[in-house]
Design a protein around this motif. Structure first.
Motif, PDB file in Angstrom:
ATOM      1  N   SER A   1       3.484   8.499   2.276  1.00 33.70           N
ATOM      2  CA  SER A   1       2.979   7.155   1.669  1.00 33.70           C
ATOM      3  C   SER A   1       2.883   5.998   2.255  1.00 33.70           C
ATOM      4  N   CYS A   2       3.880   5.768   3.376  1.00 31.95           N
ATOM      5  CA  CYS A   2       3.609   4.499   4.203  1.00 31.95           C
ATOM      6  C   CYS A   2       2.405   4.691   4.946  1.00 31.95           C
ATOM      7  N   CYS A   3       1.818   5.623   5.345  1.00 29.93           N
ATOM      8  CA  CYS A   3       0.650   5.823   6.343  1.00 29.93           C
ATOM      9  C   CYS A   3      -0.448   5.358   5.171  1.00 29.93           C
TER      10      CYS A   3
ATOM     11  N   ALA B   1      -0.218   3.557   2.583  1.00 31.58           N
ATOM     12  CA  ALA B   1      -0.154   2.356   2.222  1.00 31.58           C
ATOM     13  C   ALA B   1      -1.010   1.514   3.345  1.00 31.58           C
ATOM     14  N   LEU B   2      -0.621   1.653   4.468  1.00 33.44           N
ATOM     15  CA  LEU B   2      -1.151   0.817   5.849  1.00 33.44           C
ATOM     16  C   LEU B   2      -2.630   1.093   5.703  1.00 33.44           C
TER      17      LEU B   2
ATOM     18  N   HIS C   1       7.244  12.921   2.705  1.00 31.29           N
ATOM     19  CA  HIS C   1       6.715  12.415   1.851  1.00 31.29           C
ATOM     20  C   HIS C   1       6.763  10.797   2.052  1.00 31.29           C
ATOM     21  N   ARG C   2       7.733  10.469   2.333  1.00 33.12           N
ATOM     22  CA  ARG C   2       7.907   8.758   2.705  1.00 33.12           C
ATOM     23  C   ARG C   2       6.813   8.505   4.060  1.00 33.12           C
ATOM     24  N   ILE C   3       7.019   9.234   4.898  1.00 32.82           N
ATOM     25  CA  ILE C   3       5.790   8.788   6.154  1.00 32.82           C
ATOM     26  C   ILE C   3       4.532   8.710   5.643  1.00 32.82           C
TER      27      ILE C   3
END
Length: 137
Positions: free
Chosen positions: A10-12, A14-15, A6-8
């Motif tokens: 979310s970061c992708c 956002a980028l 989920h964190r990965i």
């Protein structure tokens, strides 16, 4: 593992949002056909030889200099708005009921608790089937 994915994700996302809304600019400065300077997001520095080819004092727009600038510009989105989908009360109730029923199906099966773990059946003293003369055929 689920939180990590989920964190990965979310970061992708956002980028991806940052990359799609940012304007990208690459400027190259050539002098006599050779690449002198490359700049990202800003103007490229000139080599200082921006003179007309013929050496005249006043350069007109038709005359070319020995220097060229090449600009690659990729404009990003200026307007990013959140989509607001209004659901009426019936649709909200259906969505909640569907989600809860779907989550109930995905729950792991729990082992049942036995209340009589320490219960031992009575010992058989006599064979009741022989006493009553009842036989299974």
């Amino acid at each position: 593992m689920k939180e990590f994915l989920h964190r990965i994700f979310s970061c992708c996302m956002a980028l991806l949002l940052l990359a799609s809304t940012t304007s990208w600019k690459v400027e190259k400065h050539y002098c006599m056909g050779r690449l002198i300077n490359v700049a990202f997001f800003v103007d490229a520095d000139a080599c200082g030889m921006d003179m007309p080819v013929l050496g005249q004092q006043e350069a007109t727009l038709e005359q070319k200099t020995c220097c060229d600038n090449e600009v690659i510009l990729l404009e990003g989105q200026d307007e990013v708005t959140a989509v607001n989908n209004d659901l009426d009360l019936d649709q909200q109730q259906f969505l909640i009921a569907y989600t809860l029923s779907f989550l109930e199906v995905l729950k792991p099966i729990e082992s049942k608790e036995f209340l009589f773990n320490s219960y031992h059946p009575p010992k058989i003293v006599k064979d009741i089937q022989l006493l009553d003369e009842v036989y299974l055929l």
